[in-house]
Design an enzyme around this catalytic site. Structure first.
Site, short mmCIF file in Angstrom:
data_model
loop_
_atom_site.label_atom_id
_atom_site.label_comp_id
_atom_site.label_asym_id
_atom_site.label_seq_id
_atom_site.Cartn_x
_atom_site.Cartn_y
_atom_site.Cartn_z
CD GLU A 276 27.49 -21.58 -55.94
OE1 GLU A 276 27.56 -21.75 -57.17
OE2 GLU A 276 27.39 -20.47 -55.41
CG ASP B 10 26.15 -19.20 -52.07
OD1 ASP B 10 25.81 -20.13 -52.83
OD2 ASP B 10 25.69 -18.05 -52.15
CG ASP C 43 19.41 -20.35 -55.43
OD1 ASP C 43 18.53 -19.90 -54.66
OD2 ASP C 43 20.60 -20.00 -55.36
#
Length: 544
Positions: A370, A320, A430
Site C-alpha cells: 500500500e 498497509d 478509506d
C-alpha cells in the site's frame, strides 16, 4: 496472470443478525464472485476489533474476530443449542452494524457457547448425534499449533476483561472516553508480562482462559471452511495486515522489548503521518512504534511469524502503510497532534529479505504494498526492490490536491501506469464511494472526469446526467478492469454505484465507520445475476 476481484469485508455481508458473518452469506458471495468472473476476494484485517470498532486496531494481529462467528453454523455442528444462539430483540436483523448491541450480545453468548462446548468435550457420549467426538483432538491440536500467540492472547483478554472495569468506572466518573490499557490499569507484574505472574493468572482463571481458546477455535474452523470453499471455486483471498499494531493488544503486551517502550511502561513515541494538504496538523494514530534494532537481533522472528500466520489464512496479503518500512513519522508520546513528529529510518529491505528467506516460495512473497500517501524516491526504490505490486486508485487521478502537488504527471491515471505490476482500485475502504465522489465534484472536475472516461467532450449538463444515471461510475469500473494493471479490485459499493451513505470509513473520524452492510439482493437473486453477467463479460473482454 490478469485477475479481478471485489473488496468486501465479511462484516458487510447480509443475511445474519446484527453483523455479517462467515456463514451462508459468505459462501453465497463466493458463488457470486465465481459467476462474475472474479478470481479475488479482498477483505480488511480479520482480527478482533477494539475501541472504535476499527479492523486496523485489533487486540491481536494473530487472532480472528469473534464477531464474525456464525451461530447457525455452530448449531449445525452440534456445538451450540438453539437457546444459546437466540437473537435478542435489541439486535437488528438488517441495516448497518450496531456494534454496541452486537458486541454485547455476541460476546456474552459466545462465552456461554464455549462453556457448553467444553462440557460436550468432557462428556461427548451425552452430546447427541450432531457432535463429533474427534473434534476434541482437533481443538487440542489447534491450541498446540497456535501456542506461540494463543496463550498470550487468551491471557491478555482474561486480564483485560477484569481490569477494564476500572477504565469503565473512570469513564463514567470523568464523563469522557477512557480507553482501557494494560500499562495503565494492570498490576505491575502483569503489566510487565512477568511469566510467573501470567502463569498464576492463567491457573486461577482457567475457565475464562479456555473459553477464549474455544472461541478462536470456532472462528478458525469457520474461516478454514470458507477459504477451502473459495479455493474450490478458483477464488483467492487477499488479506490485510496493518504495518502497526494497536497499543491495547496482546502483541505489544507480550513483546514489549520489540517496541519503543520506556522503563515506566509508557511508549517513547507513537505513529502518525505529518501535516500535508489533507490535514494541517497531520494524523496522530497513537500506535506504538517498533524497536527495529531489537527486532533485527532475532532475525525479525515476530514479523516472520505474523506474515506466515496471515498467509496460512489467505492467498495474498496487502501491507498497509508500506512507506513506513522505509521511513516512519515518529511523534513524541503525549503530543496533541502529529506536528512535532520526525522521520525515522525503518528496517528497509533487510526485513523483507528475512521474510522471503524464511517463508517465501522460490524467493517470492504474495504481498501487495500500500504505497499511498507521502511517497518518496526512496520508498519507490524499496517497493521495486521487494518486487511487490503497488496500488493505483482511480479516484486520486482527479483529486485537486493531487493535481496541485507539483507532480509531472498523475500516477493514478491508467494512461500513466509505468508497469503492469500494480493493483488498481476505483476506491478503497478509506475513500468515499465512487458514486458519492462523483456526486460531490465541482463543475470543472465533473466535466474532466466525464471527458476522460467517455473519450468525448461533455458539457456540464451532459456530465451531470452521466453522474445521475450512474453511467459514469460504471465507466470507472470498466476503466479499472481494462487497465494494464495485473490486478483490478472493485469495492462492491462501486459495482452497484452506491452513494456516500455506503461509505465504509472516513479517516480521522469515529462513530459511524465500518458499519455498512450490503443488501441480500447484491449477492444473490435476479439483480445480482444481472450484475454478475455484466462483470463477467468485462472480465472476458479484458482477459481477466
Amino acid at each position: 496472470m490478469r485477475k479481478a476481484g471485489i473488496l468486501l469485508h465479511p462484516t458487510s455481508l447480509p443475511g445474519s443478525a446484527g453483523i455479517g458473518t462467515l456463514g451462508k452469506s459468505a459462501f453465497a458471495f463466493v458463488d457470486f464472485l465465481e459467476k462474475a468472473g472474479m478470481k479475488l476476494w479482498q477483505v480488511l484485517p480479520l482480527g478482533p476489533t477494539g475501541y472504535g470498532d476499527s479492523p486496523y486496531q485489533s487486540f491481536s494481529t494473530f487472532a480472528l474476530n469473534p464477531l464474525l462467528i456464525d451461530f447457525d453454523d455452530l448449531a449445525e455442528r452440534g456445538w451450540a443449542t438453539s437457546a444459546l444462539i437466540k437473537k435478542p430483540s435489541y439486535v437488528k436483523a438488517k441495516g448497518p452494524v450496531d456494534f454496541g448491541a452486537v458486541v454485547w450480545w455476541k460476546s456474552h453468548a459466545l462465552k456461554e457457547i464455549a462453556k457448553y462446548f467444553l462440557e460436550l468435550m468432557t462428556n461427548p457420549d451425552g452430546a447427541g448425534e450432531n457432535f463429533d467426538p474427534s473434534v476434541k483432538m482437533e481443538f487440542f491440536s489447534f491450541c498446540r499449533e497456535n501456542l506461540f500467540w494463543l496463550r498470550d492472547y487468551a491471557a491478555f483478554m482474561s486480564i483485560k476483561s477484569f481490569y477494564d472495569q476500572k477504565a469503565q468506572e473512570e469513564r463514567e466518573e470523568k464523563k469522557c472516553d477512557v480507553n482501557g490499557s494494560w500499562n495503565v490499569y494492570w498490576p505491575k507484574k502483569l503489566a510487565r508480562h512477568d511469566e510467573a505472574a501470567v502463569e498464576k493468572w492463567i491457573n486461577e482463571h482457567s475457565e475464562d482462559f479456555l473459553q477464549t481458546e474455544v472461541i478462536q477455535f470456532f472462528a478458525a474452523k469457520q474461516w478454514q471452511a470458507l477459504h477451502e470453499y473459495a479455493s474450490s471455486k478458483g477464488i483467492e483471498i487477499i488479506g490485510d495486515v496493518p504495518i502497526f499494531v494497536a497499543p491495547d493488544s496482546s502483541d505489544v503486551w507480550a513483546n514489549q522489548k520489540l517496541f519503543q517502550i520506556g522503563k515506566d511502561g509508557n511508549f517513547s513515541a507513537v505513529a502518525g503521518v505529518p501535516p500535508d494538504y489533507f490535514s494541517a496538523t497531520g494524523q496522530l494514530w497513537g500506535n506504538p512504534l517498533y524497536n527495529w534494532k531489537n527486532m533485527k537481533k532475532d532475525g525479525y522472528a515476530w514479523w516472520i511469524a505474523r506474515v506466515k500466520k496471515m498467509l496460512s489464512l489467505v492467498d495474498y496479503v496487502r501491507i498497509d502503510h508500506f512507506r513506513g518500512f522505509e521511513s516512519y513519522w515518529a511523534v513524541p508520546f503525549g503530543s496533541e497532534n502529529a506536528i512535532k513528529g520526525k522521520w525515522e529510518k525503518g528496517p528497509g529491505i533487510g526485513l523483507f529479505d528475512a521474510i522471503k528467506a524464511a517463508i517465501g516460495e522460490k524467493g517470492v512473497l504474495p504481498l501487495i504494498a500500500e504505497d499511498l500517501g507521502v511517497i518518496t524516491d526512496e520508498v519507490r526504490a524499496l517497493r521495486d526492490e521487494t518486487g511487490f505490486p503497488g496500488m493505483k486508485v482511480l479516484q486520486f487521478g482527479f483529486d485537486k490536491n493531487e493535481r496541485n502537488a507539483g507532480a509531472l504527471k498523475n500516477v493514478f491515471l491508467p494512461h500513466n501506469y509505468e508497469t503492469t505490476n500494480c493493483v488498481v482500485y476505483t476506491g478503497t475502504h478509506d475513500n468515499d464511494t465512487t458514486q458519492g465522489l462523483l456526486e460531490s465534484l465541482d463543475d470543472e472536475s465533473v466535466v474532466l472526469v466525464a471527458d476522460y472516461f467517455t473519450g468525448e467532450k461533455n458539457s456540464l449538463e451532459s456530465a451531470k446526467k452521466l453522474v445521475k444515471s450512474k453511467k459514469l461510475c460504471a465507466c470507472m469500473v470498466k476503466a479499472a478492469l481494462s487497465s494494464t494493471a495485473e490486478i483490478a479490485v472493485l469495492p462492491l459499493q462501486d459495482i452497484y454505484a452506491l452513494s456516500s451513505e455506503a461509505r465504509m470509513n472516513m479517516p480521522s473520524t469515529s462513530g459511524a465507520n465500518w458499519a455498512w452492510r450490503a443488501g441480500e439482493n447484491m449477492i444473490s437473486g435476479e439483480k445480482a445475476e444481472k450484475v454478475a453477467a455484466w462483470l463477467k463479460n468485462l472480465c472476458v473482454l479484458y482477459a481477466r
